[in-house]
Design a protein around this motif. Structure first.
Motif, short mmCIF file in Angstrom:
data_model
loop_
_atom_site.label_atom_id
_atom_site.label_comp_id
_atom_site.label_asym_id
_atom_site.label_seq_id
_atom_site.Cartn_x
_atom_site.Cartn_y
_atom_site.Cartn_z
N MET A 1 0.85 -1.23 0.00
CA MET A 1 0.14 -0.11 -0.16
C MET A 1 0.86 1.15 -0.14
O MET A 1 1.86 1.33 0.69
CB MET A 1 -1.05 0.09 1.40
N ALA A 2 0.31 2.16 -0.53
CA ALA A 2 1.26 3.47 -0.66
C ALA A 2 0.21 4.69 -0.63
O ALA A 2 -0.99 4.63 -1.10
CB ALA A 2 2.11 3.41 -1.80
N TRP A 3 0.83 5.88 -0.37
CA TRP A 3 0.00 7.05 -0.43
C TRP A 3 0.91 7.98 -1.56
O TRP A 3 2.12 8.10 -1.44
CB TRP A 3 0.03 7.86 0.85
N PHE A 4 0.04 8.44 -2.37
CA PHE A 4 0.78 9.58 -3.30
C PHE A 4 -0.26 10.86 -3.16
O PHE A 4 -1.31 10.94 -2.73
CB PHE A 4 0.22 8.94 -5.05
N ARG A 5 0.50 11.97 -3.85
CA ARG A 5 -0.11 13.26 -3.35
C ARG A 5 -0.12 13.85 -5.04
O ARG A 5 1.13 13.83 -5.68
CB ARG A 5 0.02 14.03 -2.38
N GLN A 6 -0.91 14.95 -5.26
CA GLN A 6 -0.68 15.63 -6.35
C GLN A 6 -1.28 17.17 -6.17
O GLN A 6 -2.33 17.32 -5.68
CB GLN A 6 -1.49 15.07 -7.53
N ALA A 7 -0.41 17.82 -6.07
CA ALA A 7 -0.95 19.35 -5.95
C ALA A 7 -1.18 20.15 -7.43
O ALA A 7 -0.73 19.44 -8.43
CB ALA A 7 0.12 20.29 -5.22
N PRO A 8 -2.06 20.97 -7.30
CA PRO A 8 -2.25 21.77 -8.67
C PRO A 8 -1.03 22.03 -9.58
O PRO A 8 -0.08 22.78 -8.87
CB PRO A 8 -3.14 22.85 -8.06
N GLY A 9 -1.27 21.62 -10.48
CA GLY A 9 -0.02 22.09 -11.49
C GLY A 9 1.16 21.21 -11.38
O GLY A 9 2.17 21.70 -11.84
N LYS A 10 1.12 20.25 -10.33
CA LYS A 10 2.42 19.59 -10.32
C LYS A 10 2.04 18.06 -10.41
O LYS A 10 0.92 17.49 -10.48
CB LYS A 10 2.80 19.57 -8.98
N GLU A 11 3.10 17.23 -10.87
CA GLU A 11 2.73 15.68 -11.11
C GLU A 11 2.76 15.04 -9.79
O GLU A 11 2.99 15.54 -8.58
CB GLU A 11 4.14 15.24 -11.60
N ARG A 12 2.09 14.18 -9.76
CA ARG A 12 1.68 13.06 -8.60
C ARG A 12 3.00 12.55 -8.22
O ARG A 12 3.94 12.25 -8.88
CB ARG A 12 0.89 11.90 -9.03
N GLU A 13 3.22 12.56 -7.05
CA GLU A 13 4.40 12.06 -6.46
C GLU A 13 4.32 10.90 -5.28
O GLU A 13 3.09 11.06 -4.47
CB GLU A 13 5.18 13.39 -5.94
N PHE A 14 5.01 10.01 -5.19
CA PHE A 14 5.01 9.19 -4.00
C PHE A 14 5.21 10.03 -2.76
O PHE A 14 6.27 10.65 -2.61
CB PHE A 14 5.99 8.10 -4.13
N VAL A 15 4.32 9.62 -1.79
CA VAL A 15 4.68 10.12 -0.30
C VAL A 15 5.16 9.02 0.51
O VAL A 15 6.17 9.21 1.21
CB VAL A 15 3.15 10.72 0.06
N ALA A 16 4.62 7.75 0.69
CA ALA A 16 5.00 6.82 1.68
C ALA A 16 4.20 5.43 1.11
O ALA A 16 3.31 5.42 0.52
CB ALA A 16 4.43 7.05 3.07
#
Length: 128
Positions: free
Chosen positions: A34-49
């Motif tokens: 399992m993992a968490w990703f995040r994506q902010a406006p105007g940015k690419e999705r990134e791995f968090v944990a």
């Protein structure tokens, strides 16, 4: 088939904490990394944990190291992301993902395309 439902997002002041939860359907949760990703406006999705299916391996991005912790409760089919000392730059849509444990005990991919199932995401907003 695995369905993932995130919760726990919201508005928090900088320096505050939130705990995100991702509840999974199905009886084979323990077989999935399992993992968490995040994506902010105007940015690419990134791995968090992430946390391997075995629980033997965890990994957090350098940007959140020391502040975020991932854990899983297989009895509850849930993975958590504890986020402390939140910063303005942590604001994003956070999405959990599941990857079938194809590899060994330490299987923990960092790339989104290696994950099989995704939730809808939960918004985290950080105010100054």
């Amino acid at each position: 088939q695995v369905q993932l439902v995130e919760s726990g997002g919201g508005l928090v002041q900088a320096g505050g904490s939130l705990r995100l939860s991702c509840a999974a359907s199905g009886r084979t949760f323990s077989s999935y990394t399992m993992a968490w990703f995040r994506q902010a406006p105007g940015k690419e999705r990134e791995f968090v944990a992430g946390i391997s299916w075995s629980g033997y391996s965890t990994n957090v991005a350098d940007s959140v190291k020391g502040r975020f912790t991932i854990s899983r409760d297989n009895a509850k089919n849930t993975v958590y992301l504890q986020m402390n000392s939140l910063k303005l730059e942590d604001a994003a849509v956070y999405t959990c993902a599941a990857a079938y444990g194809r590899g060994g005990y330490y299987y923990l991919p960092l790339m989104g395309h290696e994950y099989d199932y995704w939730g809808q995401g939960t918004q985290v907003t950080v105010s100054s």
